[in-house]
Design a protein around this motif. Structure first.
Motif, short mmCIF file in Angstrom:
data_model
loop_
_atom_site.label_atom_id
_atom_site.label_comp_id
_atom_site.label_asym_id
_atom_site.label_seq_id
_atom_site.Cartn_x
_atom_site.Cartn_y
_atom_site.Cartn_z
N SER A 1 18.94 39.46 16.64
CA SER A 1 18.92 38.30 17.18
C SER A 1 17.73 37.59 17.97
O SER A 1 16.45 38.78 17.99
CB SER A 1 19.72 38.54 18.39
N PRO A 2 17.10 36.30 18.54
CA PRO A 2 16.26 36.39 19.45
C PRO A 2 15.85 37.18 20.82
O PRO A 2 17.01 36.79 21.19
CB PRO A 2 16.38 34.62 18.66
N GLY A 3 14.65 36.99 21.32
CA GLY A 3 15.05 37.45 22.69
C GLY A 3 15.53 39.00 22.53
O GLY A 3 15.61 39.64 21.55
N ASP A 4 15.76 39.66 23.65
CA ASP A 4 15.05 40.99 23.97
C ASP A 4 16.82 41.53 23.96
O ASP A 4 17.02 42.50 24.27
CB ASP A 4 14.75 41.39 25.27
N MET A 5 17.38 40.41 24.99
CA MET A 5 19.32 41.27 24.94
C MET A 5 19.94 40.60 24.35
O MET A 5 21.33 41.04 24.93
CB MET A 5 19.52 41.30 26.23
N GLU A 6 19.83 39.28 23.92
CA GLU A 6 20.71 38.23 23.05
C GLU A 6 21.62 38.56 22.25
O GLU A 6 22.88 38.61 22.67
CB GLU A 6 20.02 36.40 22.64
N GLY A 7 21.52 39.63 21.90
CA GLY A 7 22.23 40.21 20.92
C GLY A 7 22.26 41.52 21.15
O GLY A 7 24.09 42.16 20.15
N LEU A 8 23.16 41.88 22.59
CA LEU A 8 23.98 43.31 22.94
C LEU A 8 25.21 42.52 22.60
O LEU A 8 25.98 41.25 23.37
CB LEU A 8 23.68 43.21 24.27
N PRO A 9 26.34 42.92 22.74
CA PRO A 9 27.11 42.88 22.06
C PRO A 9 28.85 43.39 23.20
O PRO A 9 28.65 44.15 24.29
CB PRO A 9 28.16 43.14 20.90
N THR A 10 29.72 42.08 23.13
CA THR A 10 30.37 42.45 24.51
C THR A 10 31.14 43.89 23.93
O THR A 10 31.71 44.06 22.78
CB THR A 10 31.30 40.49 24.57
N ARG A 11 32.44 44.13 24.62
CA ARG A 11 33.68 45.10 24.59
C ARG A 11 34.78 44.77 23.27
O ARG A 11 34.57 45.55 22.46
CB ARG A 11 33.77 45.24 25.89
N ALA A 12 34.33 43.17 23.29
CA ALA A 12 35.36 43.09 22.53
C ALA A 12 35.53 42.49 21.48
O ALA A 12 35.23 43.18 19.82
CB ALA A 12 36.42 41.34 22.84
N ALA A 13 33.57 42.79 21.16
CA ALA A 13 33.14 42.67 19.35
C ALA A 13 33.33 43.99 18.91
O ALA A 13 33.32 44.31 17.92
CB ALA A 13 31.27 42.13 19.55
#
Length: 313
Positions: free
Chosen positions: A294-306
């Motif tokens: 993912s682009p960016g430093d934290m954009e790819g961090l998932p949700t609990r649902a994911a």
């Protein structure tokens, strides 16, 4: 009852990311975002449903207001973020890469508001948090931030709280490599869980093998060590068990910045949920793999649902 599940602290910077590849000097358009390894982990844990308190300081300026609003949108409690009328908010410029190589980053953080924080900025009630996450970045910013880091880690562990520590080495912020090694290792000794990268562990301990790096920290009183191995996965070690966990496949590396922070989110969240070290390392590998795609430093961090969907596959 603890005020927060997790207390995190450090400096959040404004980040201007180039909209085109090439030398930063030639770029004319930038996107404004936030940056900071400590807050990346805080945001990742918040997205997984943990109640996270953020201790920091910003300048009395537009960048500071932008940062606080962005962190609040991510669910962080920013009631302990101070506003400094005398010192500015730090910021950085980051190049755009589309070939999987590390981007160029230029920092403008010397003398920032966050670097002027100290022990007096720590309200006593924050020490009731269940867990503290610390890195080697904040103590490198200034002697007062070094003292704040040691105070938090010492008090939290003495109070029976768990403490995680990611060395996150920033050699340019320390007066010398030898001083950096001594200071970072003395901080690591105050933690329960230490999460170095392989190259970091080798530099800090003088050891080459994962097993020997882990043993170095276990001998200092650390309870568990999880070493990031990039495409080779991770190595975990405690007094009771050790082993390797394979990496998750990555189809295309987009941005390598933040991968280690994603890994920390996975390990810390799993251990706080009572998972064992192999499962914690495996979750760290998965979230790290999302971060680099993912682009960016934290954009790819998932949700609990994911996360739940992945673990139920």
């Amino acid at each position: 009852m603890a005020e927060f599940d997790v207390l995190s602290f450090g400096e959040t910077m404004a980040m201007f990311v180039a909209e085109q590849t090439g030398e930063l000097a030639d770029v004319e358009r930038f996107n404004k975002r936030i940056a900071g390894a400590d807050n990346n982990v805080a945001i990742g844990l918040s997205r997984l449903g943990f109640d996270v308190g953020w201790l920091s300081r910003v300048g009395d300026d537009s960048l500071g207001r932008f940062i606080v609003a962005a962190l609040q949108r991510e669910g962080l409690d920013c009631s302990h973020v101070g506003v400094d009328p005398q010192h500015p908010t730090g910021f950085q410029f980051k190049s755009l890469q589309n070939d999987g190589t590390d981007p160029s980053v230029e920092y403008f953080r010397r003398g920032s508001a966050a670097s002027h924080m100290g022990i007096a900025d720590v309200p006593e009630r924050l020490l009731d948090a269940r867990h503290l996450h610390a890195t080697g970045i904040a103590p490198a910013l200034s002697p007062s931030m070094n003292a704040l880091t040691r105070h938090l880690m010492t008090q939290m562990r003495a109070g029976g709280r768990s403490v995680s520590f990611d060395p996150n080495l920033r050699p340019s912020l320390w007066p010398s490599q030898a001083h950096m090694i001594e200071q970072v290792n003395s901080l690591a000794a105050l933690a329960d869980w230490v999460l170095p990268g392989l190259a970091e562990g080798q530099l800090l301990t003088g050891q080459e093998r994962c097993e020997d790096i882990a043993r170095f920290y276990l001998d200092l009183g650390v309870h568990a060590v999880v070493i990031k191995l990039g495409a080779d996965g991770a190595f975990y070690c405690s007094h009771e068990q050790q082993g390797y966990v394979a990496a998750r496949p990555v189809h295309k590396v987009v941005d390598t910045v933040g991968a280690g922070d994603g890994f920390a989110v996975g390990v810390i969240s799993a251990l706080l949920e009572g998972r064992d070290l192999p499962k914690a390392a495996a979750r760290g590998n998965w979230i790290g793999s999302l971060a680099v795609q993912s682009p960016g430093d934290m954009e790819g961090l998932p949700t609990r649902a994911a996360l739940t969907a992945d673990e139920n596959r």
